[in-house]
Structure formats: C-alpha cells, structure tokens
Design an enzyme around this catalytic site. Structure first.
Site, PDB file in Angstrom:
ATOM      1  N   TYR A 133       0.782  -1.343   0.172  1.00 32.51           N
ATOM      2  CA  TYR A 133       0.164  -0.004   0.069  1.00 32.51           C
ATOM      3  C   TYR A 133       0.942   1.198   0.012  1.00 32.51           C
ATOM      4  O   TYR A 133       1.823   1.295   0.611  1.00 32.51           O
ATOM      5  CB  TYR A 133      -0.911   0.041   1.490  1.00 32.51           C
ATOM      6  CG  TYR A 133      -1.752   1.266   1.489  1.00 32.51           C
ATOM      7  CD1 TYR A 133      -3.099   1.325   0.949  1.00 32.51           C
ATOM      8  CD2 TYR A 133      -1.481   2.263   1.804  1.00 32.51           C
ATOM      9  CE1 TYR A 133      -3.708   2.195   0.749  1.00 32.51           C
ATOM     10  CE2 TYR A 133      -2.017   3.445   2.064  1.00 32.51           C
ATOM     11  CZ  TYR A 133      -3.337   3.526   1.689  1.00 32.51           C
ATOM     12  OH  TYR A 133      -4.200   4.701   1.700  1.00 32.51           O
ATOM     13  N   GLU A 149      -3.429   7.576  -4.136  1.00 34.92           N
ATOM     14  CA  GLU A 149      -3.303   6.368  -3.315  1.00 34.92           C
ATOM     15  C   GLU A 149      -3.126   5.248  -4.267  1.00 34.92           C
ATOM     16  O   GLU A 149      -3.977   5.124  -5.352  1.00 34.92           O
ATOM     17  CB  GLU A 149      -4.752   5.794  -2.485  1.00 34.92           C
ATOM     18  CG  GLU A 149      -4.851   4.528  -1.804  1.00 34.92           C
ATOM     19  CD  GLU A 149      -6.285   4.339  -1.181  1.00 34.92           C
ATOM     20  OE1 GLU A 149      -6.283   4.480  -0.101  1.00 34.92           O
ATOM     21  OE2 GLU A 149      -7.168   3.854  -1.902  1.00 34.92           O
TER      22      GLU A 149
END
Length: 391
Positions: A109, A202
């Site tokens: 991530y 993101e």
C-alpha cells in the site's frame, strides 16, 4: 473531486511512473483488434466507476485472450455496478480499462495524503496492501508507516529512505533496490499531489510483480474542489454520472448536502449544528440519512429545494428540522416548509425544532399551514421524537 482509475494512471505516466500497457474503452471504441494492440495477453478488464471493491463485485476480470477481454468488457459497458463503497447505489459503467496483466507476488500500500492533525502532507506505506487500510490500522497499526514532508522544497528520494528502510526485509539482495524504487515512486507521487492540489493519491495495491518490479495495480486520486480553478485540465476529467445526483442538485441551489445510509432526513442551518444534530441522532440509536446545511441566508425557495432533495432518498422515513435562527430567520424556514408541502406533499413525519430570530412568527406560520408537524423544544427532544417514529 474524484477521477477514474484510467485517468489517474495517465497522470501517473506524466509524472514518470512505470505502468503496464493499457487502454481505456467506451462502447464505441471497443474492438478485438484494439485490445490486441495493447499486448498479447493475458489482460485485466476493469470496470471504471468511482468506488473501490470492484473485484469482489464482479467488476474486474482476468482473461487470457483479446476475444475474452472483448466479451468481458462488452458485458460490463452500459451496465451498473454496486460495491460495498457505493452505499447501495449502483454506478454506471461507461468506460473499461483493459491492461496487460502480470502475476503479483506481493501486494503493498502506498498513499500521499494530508495529515490534518499535523497540518502537513505525508506518505503512508504498508506491506499489507490490497485490503482496506482502515482495517489494517485497526488490527495491525504497527504495519502502517508514515512520514511527513515539506512543500518547499519538495522531498527527494533520500528524504524517504528512512521510511522505506523498514520494508522488504524478506527480499534478500533485492531489498535495497526495492527500497530505492519505492522512495523514488513516493517522490513522484508527492510532486503530483502538491502540483495538482490533490487531497489523496492512493495506490492500493502496489504490486511487487513476479519479475521483481514495483507496479501500481490500482490508482485513485481525489482533488481539492476549492483548487480546481487553478487546474482546468483536471476539472475537465470530472464525471457527473458517478456523483450523487442529489449532491449535484444541492450544489445548484448552493446547499451543502452529503448522502448517508440512514433513514432520518436532516435539515439544519450551519455545519456545526448539522454535525451536532447527527451526533445526537446517533447517540439516541438512530441513523441520519444525510448531512444538509441550508446555510445562514437561505430563502424559502432554497428551503423547499432542500426538502425535495431529502425526499428523493427512498430510505428517509422521517425528517428532523433543527434551525437556530440567526441570519437564517425562523419565519423564512417555516415559509419554505409550507412551499415544499404545496409542491411535493411531505408524507413522512416532520419533527421541527425552531429557536432564535422570529421564532414565534415561524411557529405561527407552521401552525396555520395545517401541515402535520411534531414540535420539539431541544436537540435531544427532537432526536428522540424522530427516532420514535422510525421504531
């Protein structure tokens, strides 16, 4: 403002990130020949909507041939997709992204966002990618790494090496290269965030591919609406079909509206009062259906429009009106309720708490209107009565 994955990845490319060969299609441009031009296969076929959770909802397909990719894309285009992030409202699929698919060995991530408590932007990364980062934060907070950075001067890769040094411990001789690669990617995304006034960039998941490279498998960018006047090229990427129609209508009346998942409609003047109203509803065991701030200088036409927007949500079973009259006069609010009743016939219970400027005149207007209104004296009283109707 949100944009689609394929649009976000195009921006990634302009900032120097390596991505798999890909192309977006709508119903008119889709063809087997165009898909073959991407790569020999296999392919990932991804429905383009403004929501996560597409894979679990059937919005992502991995196929081996261009013909299979064509068939999968054709089945998606023109349909709607609901995921756990769409609040029960299916969103239209007008574009698909078809890209060359490679095997992912590990999912990480990576995000750039604003830490509002610190008042500074930061990089967030984790070796637990591919899932909701909020869940990782709740169950394994030690797996989330965060580092703040300054806007001037923008960070360099060296600034992020302390952060990335805690990752890839199981990658042996490749660990150093991967740490440098992640630091370099963080710099490019930080520059994108600052230069384009993004509020969130993101990558989830960020794939460690079987070939050994890091590749953004998904991409999400949110932009600050208040800065779009500086970026007309970004504003042009907006897709109104992906947005809540009620929120768009509210903007046209200069109303602040956000749809939620409850069944008690809320109409309040002032953002702080609106937040407090929702808190009291939650405290009493109810669920607000929306945030709606009519503002301090609302006209009766604006109030009537607010009622119409609230009632477009079929989940609303009662409406709680909580007005403290200052700039917004109670008699204007009452006139707006009467106007709305004339146009749309409010059939759900209406709980009204009025205090402040011209409150007696407001109460008189409502009493003479013959509208079925349940009066409340306090915050708690209003919330309790609204929740009682739901139960």
């Amino acid at each position: 403002m949100n944009i689609h994955e394929y649009q976000a990845k195009e921006l990634f490319r302009t900032y120097g990130l390596a991505l798999p060969p890909a192309r977006s299609f709508d119903a008119r441009s889709l063809s087997v020949e165009s898909i073959r031009e991407i790569s020999p296969g296999p392919y990932a076929v991804k429905a383009q909507i403004h929501a996560g959770g597409r894979g679990k909802a059937g919005g992502i397909r991995i196929v081996s041939s261009a013909r299979d990719a064509f068939d999968a894309a054709k089945k998606m285009l023109g349909t709607k997709l609901a995921t756990y992030q769409t609040a029960g409202i299916a969103k239209p699929i007008q574009h698909v992204l078809i890209e060359s698919s490679s095997q992912i060995r590990k999912e990480l991530y990576l995000a750039i966002t604003l830490d509002r408590e610190a008042g500074r932007p930061c990089v967030i990364c984790s070796e637990s990618g591919g899932v909701e980062i909020e869940e990782v934060a709740r169950t394994s907070p030690d797996k989330i790494l965060k580092q703040h950075f300054d806007l001037k001067p923008l960070p360099t890769a060296a600034d992020f090496r302390r952060l990335t040094s805690r990752l890839f411990e199981g990658e042996g001789s490749q660990a150093g290269r991967l740490r440098n690669e992640l630091a370099d990617m963080s710099v490019k995304l930080a520059r994108l965030t600052v230069e384009l006034d993004a509020s969130l960039v993101e990558v989830n998941p960020l794939g460690l591919m079987t070939g050994g490279s890091l590749m953004p498998v998904d991409a999400k960018i949110n932009f600050d609406d208040n800065a779009l006047f500086r970026h007309p090229e970004i504003a042009s990427l907006r897709d109104p079909e992906q947005e809540d129609a009620r929120e768009n209508e509210a903007k046209s009346f200069d109303l602040s509206y956000v749809g939620l998942e409850g069944n008690i409609g809320c109409m309040v003047n002032g953002a702080g009062l609106a937040m407090a109203t929702m808190d009291v509803i939650k405290l009493g065991g109810g669920e607000p259906a929306n945030f709606l701030d009519v503002g301090g200088g609302a006209s009766k036409e604006k109030v009537a429009a607010a009622f119409k927007i609230i009632l477009k949500d079929p989940r609303v079973k009662t409406i709680l009106v909580n007005i403290f009259g200052g700039i917004m006069r109670c008699d204007v609010l009452a006139a707006g309720i009467v106007e709305a009743q004339k146009e749309i016939a409010i059939k759900v219970p209406l709980v009204v708490r009025l205090e402040g400027t011209n409150v007696e005149e407001g109460r008189r207007i409502l009493k003479e209107s013959k509208i079925r209104i349940i009066s409340a004296d306090t915050f708690e009283d209003a919330a309790e009565k609204a929740i009682q109707f739901i139960k």
